[in-house]
Design a protein around this motif. Structure first.
Motif, PDB file in Angstrom:
ATOM      1  N   PHE A 126       0.795  -1.224   0.000  1.00 10.39           N
ATOM      2  CA  PHE A 126       0.000   0.000   0.000  1.00 10.39           C
ATOM      3  C   PHE A 126       0.827   1.273   0.000  1.00 10.39           C
ATOM      4  CE2 PHE A 126       0.509   1.160   4.372  1.00 10.39           C
ATOM      5  CZ  PHE A 126       0.382   0.016   5.153  1.00 10.39           C
ATOM      6  N   GLU A 127       2.152   1.178   0.178  1.00  8.82           N
ATOM      7  CA  GLU A 127       3.008   2.370   0.092  1.00  8.82           C
ATOM      8  C   GLU A 127       3.480   2.540  -1.361  1.00  8.82           C
ATOM      9  OE1 GLU A 127       3.862   4.806   1.972  1.00  8.82           O
ATOM     10  OE2 GLU A 127       2.876   4.152   3.815  1.00  8.82           O
ATOM     11  N   HIS A 128       3.006   3.601  -1.996  1.00  8.72           N
ATOM     12  CA  HIS A 128       3.300   3.805  -3.415  1.00  8.72           C
ATOM     13  C   HIS A 128       4.804   3.874  -3.687  1.00  8.72           C
ATOM     14  CE1 HIS A 128       2.913   5.225  -7.534  1.00  8.72           C
ATOM     15  NE2 HIS A 128       3.737   6.213  -7.236  1.00  8.72           N
ATOM     16  N   ALA A 129       5.530   4.601  -2.863  1.00 10.92           N
ATOM     17  CA  ALA A 129       6.979   4.756  -3.091  1.00 10.92           C
ATOM     18  C   ALA A 129       7.689   3.414  -3.030  1.00 10.92           C
ATOM     19  CB  ALA A 129       7.566   5.729  -2.071  1.00 10.92           C
ATOM     20  N   LYS A 130       7.245   2.547  -2.134  1.00 11.48           N
ATOM     21  CA  LYS A 130       7.860   1.222  -2.046  1.00 11.48           C
ATOM     22  C   LYS A 130       7.562   0.400  -3.290  1.00 11.48           C
ATOM     23  CE  LYS A 130       8.716   0.241   2.774  1.00 11.48           C
ATOM     24  NZ  LYS A 130       8.583  -0.741   3.860  1.00 11.48           N
ATOM     25  N   LEU A 131       6.349   0.505  -3.773  1.00 15.02           N
ATOM     26  CA  LEU A 131       5.983  -0.260  -4.963  1.00 15.02           C
ATOM     27  C   LEU A 131       6.801   0.182  -6.165  1.00 15.02           C
ATOM     28  CD1 LEU A 131       3.933  -2.540  -5.236  1.00 15.02           C
ATOM     29  CD2 LEU A 131       2.389  -0.922  -6.322  1.00 15.02           C
ATOM     30  N   VAL A 132       7.055   1.474  -6.284  1.00 14.25           N
ATOM     31  CA  VAL A 132       7.885   1.986  -7.380  1.00 14.25           C
ATOM     32  C   VAL A 132       9.287   1.383  -7.300  1.00 14.25           C
ATOM     33  CG1 VAL A 132       9.000   4.053  -8.310  1.00 14.25           C
ATOM     34  CG2 VAL A 132       6.572   4.119  -7.672  1.00 14.25           C
ATOM     35  N   ARG A 133       9.854   1.355  -6.104  1.00 16.14           N
ATOM     36  CA  ARG A 133      11.191   0.779  -5.938  1.00 16.14           C
ATOM     37  C   ARG A 133      11.184  -0.713  -6.233  1.00 16.14           C
ATOM     38  NH1 ARG A 133      14.591   3.400  -1.003  1.00 16.14           N
ATOM     39  NH2 ARG A 133      16.090   1.961  -1.936  1.00 16.14           N
ATOM     40  N   ALA A 134      10.151  -1.396  -5.789  1.00 13.15           N
ATOM     41  CA  ALA A 134      10.069  -2.828  -6.041  1.00 13.15           C
ATOM     42  C   ALA A 134       9.977  -3.127  -7.537  1.00 13.15           C
ATOM     43  CB  ALA A 134       8.866  -3.417  -5.316  1.00 13.15           C
ATOM     44  N   GLU A 135       9.170  -2.354  -8.234  1.00 14.37           N
ATOM     45  CA  GLU A 135       9.041  -2.557  -9.680  1.00 14.37           C
ATOM     46  C   GLU A 135      10.390  -2.358 -10.367  1.00 14.37           C
ATOM     47  OE1 GLU A 135       5.941   0.250 -10.456  1.00 14.37           O
ATOM     48  OE2 GLU A 135       4.390  -1.307 -10.467  1.00 14.37           O
ATOM     49  N   ALA A 136      11.139  -1.344  -9.941  1.00 17.86           N
ATOM     50  CA  ALA A 136      12.455  -1.098 -10.525  1.00 17.86           C
ATOM     51  C   ALA A 136      13.404  -2.255 -10.226  1.00 17.86           C
ATOM     52  CB  ALA A 136      13.027   0.211  -9.992  1.00 17.86           C
ATOM     53  N   ASN A 137      13.335  -2.796  -9.018  1.00 19.20           N
ATOM     54  CA  ASN A 137      14.209  -3.914  -8.662  1.00 19.20           C
ATOM     55  C   ASN A 137      13.873  -5.174  -9.456  1.00 19.20           C
ATOM     56  OD1 ASN A 137      15.752  -2.488  -6.781  1.00 19.20           O
ATOM     57  ND2 ASN A 137      14.355  -2.949  -5.097  1.00 19.20           N
ATOM     58  N   LEU A 138      12.591  -5.410  -9.671  1.00 20.15           N
ATOM     59  CA  LEU A 138      12.212  -6.576 -10.474  1.00 20.15           C
ATOM     60  C   LEU A 138      12.625  -6.411 -11.929  1.00 20.15           C
ATOM     61  CD1 LEU A 138      10.667  -9.210  -9.544  1.00 20.15           C
ATOM     62  CD2 LEU A 138      10.728  -7.356  -7.887  1.00 20.15           C
ATOM     63  N   GLU A 139      12.570  -5.182 -12.436  1.00 19.98           N
ATOM     64  CA  GLU A 139      13.073  -4.918 -13.786  1.00 19.98           C
ATOM     65  C   GLU A 139      14.574  -5.172 -13.844  1.00 19.98           C
ATOM     66  OE1 GLU A 139      11.666  -4.294 -16.585  1.00 19.98           O
ATOM     67  OE2 GLU A 139       9.600  -3.747 -16.051  1.00 19.98           O
ATOM     68  N   ALA A 140      15.300  -4.689 -12.840  1.00 16.14           N
ATOM     69  CA  ALA A 140      16.748  -4.874 -12.814  1.00 16.14           C
ATOM     70  C   ALA A 140      17.127  -6.344 -12.713  1.00 16.14           C
ATOM     71  CB  ALA A 140      17.349  -4.094 -11.639  1.00 16.14           C
ATOM     72  N   GLY A 141      16.289  -7.130 -12.045  1.00 15.77           N
ATOM     73  CA  GLY A 141      16.550  -8.554 -11.921  1.00 15.77           C
ATOM     74  C   GLY A 141      16.015  -9.368 -13.087  1.00 15.77           C
ATOM     75  N   ASP A 142      15.435  -8.693 -14.090  1.00 12.26           N
ATOM     76  CA  ASP A 142      14.890  -9.334 -15.284  1.00 12.26           C
ATOM     77  C   ASP A 142      13.797 -10.354 -14.935  1.00 12.26           C
ATOM     78  OD1 ASP A 142      14.638  -9.696 -18.030  1.00 12.26           O
ATOM     79  OD2 ASP A 142      16.147 -11.291 -18.109  1.00 12.26           O
ATOM     80  N   LEU A 143      12.951  -9.978 -13.968  1.00 11.55           N
ATOM     81  CA  LEU A 143      11.903 -10.886 -13.515  1.00 11.55           C
ATOM     82  C   LEU A 143      10.521 -10.237 -13.506  1.00 11.55           C
ATOM     83  CD1 LEU A 143      13.871 -12.420 -10.510  1.00 11.55           C
ATOM     84  CD2 LEU A 143      13.217 -13.637 -12.601  1.00 11.55           C
ATOM     85  N   ALA A 144      10.434  -8.994 -13.958  1.00 14.72           N
ATOM     86  CA  ALA A 144       9.179  -8.243 -13.841  1.00 14.72           C
ATOM     87  C   ALA A 144       8.043  -8.882 -14.631  1.00 14.72           C
ATOM     88  CB  ALA A 144       9.391  -6.800 -14.297  1.00 14.72           C
ATOM     89  N   ASP A 145       8.360  -9.631 -15.679  1.00 16.20           N
ATOM     90  CA  ASP A 145       7.315 -10.232 -16.511  1.00 16.20           C
ATOM     91  C   ASP A 145       6.520 -11.308 -15.777  1.00 16.20           C
ATOM     92  OD1 ASP A 145       9.960 -11.578 -16.800  1.00 16.20           O
ATOM     93  OD2 ASP A 145       8.788 -13.052 -17.917  1.00 16.20           O
ATOM     94  N   LEU A 146       7.041 -11.775 -14.639  1.00 18.19           N
ATOM     95  CA  LEU A 146       6.373 -12.825 -13.875  1.00 18.19           C
ATOM     96  C   LEU A 146       5.502 -12.283 -12.747  1.00 18.19           C
ATOM     97  CD1 LEU A 146       9.497 -15.126 -13.573  1.00 18.19           C
ATOM     98  CD2 LEU A 146       7.471 -15.630 -14.957  1.00 18.19           C
ATOM     99  N   VAL A 147       5.525 -10.959 -12.564  1.00 17.74           N
ATOM    100  CA  VAL A 147       4.940 -10.366 -11.354  1.00 17.74           C
ATOM    101  C   VAL A 147       3.810  -9.417 -11.706  1.00 17.74           C
ATOM    102  CG1 VAL A 147       5.416  -9.016  -9.275  1.00 17.74           C
ATOM    103  CG2 VAL A 147       7.176 -10.566 -10.190  1.00 17.74           C
ATOM    104  N   GLU A 148       2.717  -9.548 -10.961  1.00 15.23           N
ATOM    105  CA  GLU A 148       1.616  -8.586 -11.015  1.00 15.23           C
ATOM    106  C   GLU A 148       1.638  -7.779  -9.719  1.00 15.23           C
ATOM    107  OE1 GLU A 148      -3.247  -8.395 -10.691  1.00 15.23           O
ATOM    108  OE2 GLU A 148      -2.320 -10.237 -11.485  1.00 15.23           O
ATOM    109  N   PHE A 149       1.887  -6.482  -9.837  1.00 12.04           N
ATOM    110  CA  PHE A 149       1.941  -5.595  -8.676  1.00 12.04           C
ATOM    111  C   PHE A 149       0.557  -5.002  -8.426  1.00 12.04           C
ATOM    112  CE2 PHE A 149       6.212  -5.593 -10.444  1.00 12.04           C
ATOM    113  CZ  PHE A 149       7.013  -5.758  -9.319  1.00 12.04           C
ATOM    114  N   ARG A 150       0.111  -5.084  -7.179  1.00 14.76           N
ATOM    115  CA  ARG A 150      -1.169  -4.486  -6.804  1.00 14.76           C
ATOM    116  C   ARG A 150      -0.925  -3.465  -5.705  1.00 14.76           C
ATOM    117  NH1 ARG A 150      -5.645  -9.462  -6.887  1.00 14.76           N
ATOM    118  NH2 ARG A 150      -5.116 -10.200  -9.001  1.00 14.76           N
ATOM    119  N   GLU A 151      -1.422  -2.263  -5.906  1.00 11.47           N
ATOM    120  CA  GLU A 151      -1.219  -1.177  -4.946  1.00 11.47           C
ATOM    121  C   GLU A 151      -2.485  -0.945  -4.128  1.00 11.47           C
ATOM    122  OE1 GLU A 151       0.030   3.568  -4.775  1.00 11.47           O
ATOM    123  OE2 GLU A 151       0.229   2.434  -6.650  1.00 11.47           O
TER     124      GLU A 151
END
Length: 216
Positions: free
Chosen positions: A109-134
């Motif tokens: 529920f913390e928007h800033a954390k979700l933004v960082r998490a999305e960036a980390n999953l992109e950096a780890g080349d794993l974002a295509d497997l994840v659905e983020f819900r805010e």
């Protein structure tokens, strides 16, 4: 060789764990009412608002455990309560990658954390497997869930663990695993999963983790 131990994920996790460890002294000096807020079903937003700049990461050992459990049960569908900066999410998504694919739903529920998490999953080349819900997981995990859930990580507001389980339970596959971090802050959750009459086998693990299995 696994996704967890090779580029680009391995050095990314090392950096993220180092950053989380560097903030630990500040976390250790939080106000005395932290414990009260941790157990509250109404004030958890206040607590996690105060902690929005901290990773609140699982330990490296718990991260590896998550990967091993997800691989061992051949998980294809995972739900995570509490994304934070995405450290546990990276371990779970790596397991899905090495299992041949799947879907990980994670909520924060913390928007800033979700933004960082999305960036980390992109950096780890794993974002295509994840659905983020805010948003509040009591809402975000109340609809549009997979028919079958193989593994659950509970690592958000501790007092809500039993309420989150209510929303997921009917979709847990036989043998589904539930990992609850710091579950001692939610006694009603522990009472539920430790009573086999409720359809679970459960055991405390590694000091701060409750590992449970949904019976068939």
């Amino acid at each position: 060789m696994t996704t967890l131990t090779t580029l680009p994920l391995a050095p990314l996790l090392t950096r993220l764990f180092d950053e989380a460890e560097a903030t630990q002294p500040q976390l250790d000096q939080l106000t005395p009412d932290t414990m009260r807020l941790m157990r509250s079903k109404t004030d958890y937003a206040t607590l996690y608002g105060r902690l929005k700049d901290y990773a609140l990461a699982v330990s490296p050992e718990t991260g590896v455990l998550l990967y091993m459990l997800a691989r061992g049960c051949r998980a294809r569908s995972i739900v995570e309560f509490g994304t934070s900066f995405g450290i546990s999410t990276l371990h779970l998504a790596a397991a899905l990658r090495d299992n041949g694919g799947g879907r990980l739903i994670t909520t924060e529920f913390e928007h800033a954390k979700l933004v960082r998490a999305e960036a980390n999953l992109e950096a780890g080349d794993l974002a295509d497997l994840v659905e983020f819900r805010e948003g509040d997981a009591l809402q975000t995990l109340s609809k549009n869930l997979p028919d079958r859930i193989d593994l659950v990580l509970l690592d958000g507001a501790k007092a809500l663990y039993a309420d989150i389980l209510d929303r997921l339970e009917s979709r847990l596959s036989p043998g589904a695993l539930i990992v609850a971090d710091n579950a001692d802050h939610c006694p009603d959750y522990l009472a539920r999963v430790r009573d086999s009459a409720n359809g679970y086998l459960s055991v405390p693990f590694a000091g701060d983790v409750e590992l449970s299995m949904r019976l068939g």
